[in-house]
Structure formats: structure tokens, C-alpha cells
Design a protein around this motif. Structure first.
Motif, PDB file in Angstrom:
ATOM      1  N   TRP A   1       0.835  -1.199   0.000  1.00 38.54           N
ATOM      2  CA  TRP A   1       0.000   0.000   0.000  1.00 38.54           C
ATOM      3  C   TRP A   1       0.872   1.253   0.000  1.00 38.54           C
ATOM      4  N   LEU A   2       1.891   1.265   0.859  1.00 37.54           N
ATOM      5  CA  LEU A   2       2.784   2.417   0.941  1.00 37.54           C
ATOM      6  C   LEU A   2       3.547   2.613  -0.372  1.00 37.54           C
ATOM      7  N   ILE A   3       4.062   1.533  -0.919  1.00 36.91           N
ATOM      8  CA  ILE A   3       4.830   1.641  -2.168  1.00 36.91           C
ATOM      9  C   ILE A   3       3.928   2.085  -3.315  1.00 36.91           C
ATOM     10  N   ARG A   4       2.697   1.557  -3.349  1.00 40.42           N
ATOM     11  CA  ARG A   4       1.768   1.967  -4.409  1.00 40.42           C
ATOM     12  C   ARG A   4       1.430   3.460  -4.309  1.00 40.42           C
ATOM     13  N   GLN A   5       1.255   3.956  -3.076  1.00 42.83           N
ATOM     14  CA  GLN A   5       0.986   5.390  -2.920  1.00 42.83           C
ATOM     15  C   GLN A   5       2.136   6.211  -3.474  1.00 42.83           C
ATOM     16  N   THR A   6       3.348   5.752  -3.208  1.00 38.40           N
ATOM     17  CA  THR A   6       4.543   6.432  -3.704  1.00 38.40           C
ATOM     18  C   THR A   6       4.571   6.426  -5.230  1.00 38.40           C
ATOM     19  N   VAL A   7       4.324   5.255  -5.821  1.00 37.93           N
ATOM     20  CA  VAL A   7       4.370   5.127  -7.277  1.00 37.93           C
ATOM     21  C   VAL A   7       3.275   5.969  -7.932  1.00 37.93           C
ATOM     22  N   GLU A   8       2.056   5.892  -7.402  1.00 35.57           N
ATOM     23  CA  GLU A   8       0.944   6.628  -8.003  1.00 35.57           C
ATOM     24  C   GLU A   8       1.126   8.137  -7.857  1.00 35.57           C
ATOM     25  N   ARG A   9       1.642   8.557  -6.709  1.00 34.45           N
ATOM     26  CA  ARG A   9       1.888   9.988  -6.513  1.00 34.45           C
ATOM     27  C   ARG A   9       2.931  10.491  -7.511  1.00 34.45           C
ATOM     28  N   ALA A  10       4.003   9.721  -7.685  1.00 33.52           N
ATOM     29  CA  ALA A  10       5.049  10.124  -8.625  1.00 33.52           C
ATOM     30  C   ALA A  10       4.502  10.203 -10.050  1.00 33.52           C
TER      31      ALA A  10
ATOM     32  N   ASP B   1       4.442  13.303 -12.689  1.00 30.28           N
ATOM     33  CA  ASP B   1       5.473  13.031 -13.687  1.00 30.28           C
ATOM     34  C   ASP B   1       6.873  13.108 -13.061  1.00 30.28           C
ATOM     35  N   TYR B   2       6.983  12.557 -11.837  1.00 32.30           N
ATOM     36  CA  TYR B   2       8.263  12.440 -11.156  1.00 32.30           C
ATOM     37  C   TYR B   2       8.716  10.976 -11.191  1.00 32.30           C
ATOM     38  N   ASP B   3       9.946  10.748 -10.772  1.00 35.92           N
ATOM     39  CA  ASP B   3      10.419   9.380 -10.579  1.00 35.92           C
ATOM     40  C   ASP B   3       9.895   8.854  -9.246  1.00 35.92           C
ATOM     41  N   SER B   4       9.631   7.564  -9.178  1.00 37.36           N
ATOM     42  CA  SER B   4       9.256   6.916  -7.913  1.00 37.36           C
ATOM     43  C   SER B   4      10.415   6.036  -7.474  1.00 37.36           C
ATOM     44  N   MET B   5      10.755   6.106  -6.205  1.00 40.34           N
ATOM     45  CA  MET B   5      11.946   5.429  -5.706  1.00 40.34           C
ATOM     46  C   MET B   5      11.645   4.704  -4.399  1.00 40.34           C
ATOM     47  N   VAL B   6      12.117   3.473  -4.307  1.00 41.51           N
ATOM     48  CA  VAL B   6      12.024   2.683  -3.076  1.00 41.51           C
ATOM     49  C   VAL B   6      13.434   2.441  -2.584  1.00 41.51           C
ATOM     50  N   LEU B   7      13.674   2.768  -1.304  1.00 41.09           N
ATOM     51  CA  LEU B   7      14.979   2.510  -0.694  1.00 41.09           C
ATOM     52  C   LEU B   7      14.793   1.471   0.405  1.00 41.09           C
TER      53      LEU B   7
ATOM     54  N   ILE C   1       9.379  -8.773  -5.888  1.00 42.11           N
ATOM     55  CA  ILE C   1       8.041  -8.356  -5.466  1.00 42.11           C
ATOM     56  C   ILE C   1       7.870  -6.848  -5.597  1.00 42.11           C
ATOM     57  N   ILE C   2       8.863  -6.087  -5.160  1.00 47.63           N
ATOM     58  CA  ILE C   2       8.770  -4.630  -5.281  1.00 47.63           C
ATOM     59  C   ILE C   2       8.704  -4.235  -6.746  1.00 47.63           C
ATOM     60  N   GLY C   3       9.461  -4.922  -7.591  1.00 45.04           N
ATOM     61  CA  GLY C   3       9.445  -4.603  -9.016  1.00 45.04           C
ATOM     62  C   GLY C   3       8.065  -4.732  -9.630  1.00 45.04           C
ATOM     63  N   ALA C   4       7.260  -5.660  -9.111  1.00 44.57           N
ATOM     64  CA  ALA C   4       5.907  -5.848  -9.629  1.00 44.57           C
ATOM     65  C   ALA C   4       5.001  -4.662  -9.319  1.00 44.57           C
ATOM     66  N   LEU C   5       5.421  -3.797  -8.380  1.00 50.40           N
ATOM     67  CA  LEU C   5       4.616  -2.633  -7.997  1.00 50.40           C
ATOM     68  C   LEU C   5       4.941  -1.402  -8.831  1.00 50.40           C
ATOM     69  N   GLY C   6       5.984  -1.497  -9.663  1.00 49.78           N
ATOM     70  CA  GLY C   6       6.217  -0.484 -10.674  1.00 49.78           C
ATOM     71  C   GLY C   6       7.015   0.752 -10.337  1.00 49.78           C
ATOM     72  N   PRO C   7       7.902   0.760  -9.306  1.00 48.22           N
ATOM     73  CA  PRO C   7       8.691   1.969  -9.081  1.00 48.22           C
ATOM     74  C   PRO C   7       9.712   2.182 -10.193  1.00 48.22           C
ATOM     75  N   THR C   8      10.116   3.431 -10.366  1.00 50.27           N
ATOM     76  CA  THR C   8      11.147   3.747 -11.355  1.00 50.27           C
ATOM     77  C   THR C   8      12.494   3.186 -10.933  1.00 50.27           C
ATOM     78  N   THR C   9      12.802   3.318  -9.629  1.00 50.71           N
ATOM     79  CA  THR C   9      14.118   2.937  -9.130  1.00 50.71           C
ATOM     80  C   THR C   9      13.991   2.198  -7.808  1.00 50.71           C
ATOM     81  N   LEU C  10      14.787   1.155  -7.657  1.00 51.46           N
ATOM     82  CA  LEU C  10      14.915   0.443  -6.392  1.00 51.46           C
ATOM     83  C   LEU C  10      16.355   0.570  -5.924  1.00 51.46           C
ATOM     84  N   VAL C  11      16.527   1.155  -4.744  1.00 50.91           N
ATOM     85  CA  VAL C  11      17.853   1.242  -4.123  1.00 50.91           C
ATOM     86  C   VAL C  11      17.911   0.170  -3.046  1.00 50.91           C
TER      87      VAL C  11
END
Length: 321
Positions: free
Chosen positions: A38-47, A51-57, A83-93
Motif C-alpha cells: 500500500w505504501l509503495i503503491r501510494q509512492t508510485v501513483e503519486r510520482a 510526472d516524477y520518478d518513484s523510488m524505493v529505498l 516483489i517490489i518490481g511488480a509494484l512499478g517503481p522507477t528505481t529500487l535502491v
């Protein structure tokens, strides 16, 4: 499912450059359960809306593995990235978590992010703490944001059917062998990855050749027993009966993970595979004879076939065959 190849993955903040503004979320995300999603999806959808990048650290291994020797984790780096990749962020750190990193004070850690990320927003859980001795909190993030021009969004813990979702609860269920209930909280099947190593060849002699999968030493394993599972290899989801146990008939002393892949004749030795646990079909049992063991193996395989024909998926799985 998102295309993992479109996600940039780095293990060092220095590999990033301050380009497009980014919406960032930070966390251990052990298991990447529904609350994390849920948290990661909020980040991705907000980005995407900006039209920003979405990033998970996040970190590999989970901090408790380093800080509390003997601790285990639900997902190693490979599974967490999948699993995180399936949620669609631009970048995973995926930062390697070390004792040295654990000693970095929260303000210094935050500066290291700001040095390499054009940070516009940070999204975190309400209980978020970071840095040495967990000395950084949301108040520190907010003060830093006021100084460095990024905003902070707090997402409160979500439950499922009035029950809290937590990595601790998922670990309890998996330790008990209840992988089906664990999957409901996770939103995906409990999983592990590992290399197929050469075993003793006993399964072949019994008519059930198995792939002996060696996960990391810190991987949490489900309770001893036989499970209906999918073995992931080379883009395929293969039906498998997976035994987690000690091979008591043969005097085994170490716990092993052995996958009998149904209707498969290939060689998986030295390959890295994933295992998704769908349901527990039987407990580990002690037999006085090999014949008794073989009879049970036949029963278990038939039960696995029945389970995997129409598996009862736990809601909307983000990752499924």
C-alpha cells in the motif's frame, strides 16, 4: 505485473544522479506484505501523477539479521526486488546492510540521500524510524524537509478484516506452517530463492528425483512438512511437491528443502530458482521403512496435484502463475 527490466536497481546511492524530482519511500519491507505494498503503491501513483520518478529505498539483508545474530528474514534481496518490481517503481535502491551502515546517524544518512536524489517527497509509515539506534523519526524528516524543500507524507498502518498486518505476524504463521494464512497477509505466496545443489540422490532411487534448494542461512523456512508449491525457473512456474525437513528416515540432522517438480525431466543443478509455498499438504512423519515413506510420497504428490489445479488464491495476488 510490471516489467522488472524497466526498473532501475542500484546498490549504492552514489550510482544515482540528481535528475528528475523523485518521490521516495524508505523501509525494511521484509516480506513486502500488503501494508508495505500500500505504501509503495501510494509512492508510485503519486510520482506518476506529478510526472516524477518513484523510488524505493530498502536494505539487504534486513537489519535484524545483522544487528541480532541468529535472526531470520522473510525475503532476501532477490525476492524483495522481484516483489517490489511488480509494484512499478522507477528505481529500487537496495543498500547492503552492514554493521558500519547501522552506525550512521540519521541526519548523516538523510544527507547521503539528498546528495544523490532530487528529493521532492518522502512517504513513510507512521512508525518509521531510521539511522543509528533508530534515532531518526518523522519529526526529523519534517524538519529536514522544511530546510531542504521536500515534503513528508505519513501513511498509517493498514489492517485486513480488522486484523493488523505485520512482518512479525507473517513470520509466526510461516513458522507454524500456515502458508495459506501468511499469503493472505502478504498478498503473494510466501517464497524463497536459492541455488539447486547436488544432494545424495536418494529421491531418484525412490522414484522421486528432487532439486535440493539451498536458501540463504538467514531465510525463514516454513515448519517441517510437505507443501504444494510453484518452482520458478527461467520464467516458468512449475508445479512441485516441496519437502522441508530433516530426512528422518535416513538419519538427517540438518533441515533441507527438496522440490520434486511434477512432470519435469530437466536438470536444475547449479541453477538459481524460486519457490512459492501455496499450501501445506502433510506434516513430516517418521517411518520405520522406506516403503512407508514412498507410499506417503505418492499420497503427497496426488494431493499437490489437486491443490495446484485450482489453488485458492489469497485475494488478488500481485505475483501469481
Amino acid at each position: 505485473m510490471e516489467d522488472l527490466s524497466s526498473m532501475q536497481m542500484v546498490s549504492d546511492l552514489a550510482a544515482l544522479s540528481r535528475g528528475k524530482p523523485a518521490v521516495l519511500t524508505i523501509g525494511t519491507f521484509d516480506g513486502v506484505h500488503r501494508g508495505h505494498q500500500w505504501l509503495i503503491r501510494q509512492t508510485v501513483e503519486r510520482a506518476r501523477s506529478l510526472d516524477y520518478d518513484s523510488m524505493v529505498l530498502t536494505f539487504d539483508p534486513a537489519p535484524q539479521v545483522v544487528l541480532r545474530p541468529g535472526s531470520v528474514q522473510l525475503t532476501d534481496g532477490q525476492e524483495k526486488a522481484r516483489i517490489i518490481g511488480a509494484l512499478g517503481p522507477t528505481t529500487l535502491v537496495m543498500l547492503p546492510f552492514t554493521s558500519e551502515l547501522s552506525k550512521v546517524p540519521a541526519p548523516e544518512f538523510l544527507v547521503s540521500i539528498l546528495d544523490h536524489v532530487n528529493l521532492a517527497e518522502v512517504w513513510v509509515g507512521a512508525d518509521f524510524l531510521f539511522g543509528h539506534n533508530r534515532g531518526g523519526d518523522i519529526d526529523l524528516l519534517i524538519r529536514s524537509g522544511q530546510h531542504s524543500c521536500f515534503s513528508v507524507h505519513v501513511v498509517y498502518r493498514r489492517g485486513l478484516h480488522d486484523s493488523p498486518i505485520s512482518s512479525t505476524r507473517v513470520r509466526e504463521l510461516i513458522r507454524a506452517g500456515d502458508v495459506e494464512q501468511a499469503a493472505i497477509l502478504l498478498g503473494h505466496y510466501p517464497s524463497l530463492s536459492g541455488t539447486v545443489v547436488t544432494g545424495f540422490g536418494r529421491g531418484t532411487g525412490l522414484g522421486f528425483p528432487t532439486a535440493n534448494v539451498q536458501p540463504s542461512a538467514s531465510q525463514l523456512l516454513p515448519a517441517a512438512g510437505v507443501y504444494a508449491a510453484y518452482l520458478r525457473f527461467d520464467g516458468n512456474w512449475l508445479h512441485a511437491a516441496v519437502s522441508v525437513g530433516y530426512n528422518v528416515v535416513f538419519g538427517g540432522e540438518n533441515i533441507v528443502v527438496e522440490a520434486y517438480v511434477l512432470d519435469f525431466t530437466g536438470d536444475l543443478r547449479n541453477k538459481i530458482v524460486g519457490i512459492d509455498f501455496v499450501a501445506r499438504v502433510s506434516d513430516e512423519q517418521h517411518f520405520e521403512s522406506v516403503d512407508g515413506l514412498v507410499a506417503k510420497m505418492h499420497r503427497d504428490v496426488e494431493q499437490v496435484r489437486r491443490v495446484l489445479v485450482t489453488p485458492e488464491e489469497p485475494g488478488e495476488l500481485i505475483l501469481s502463475p
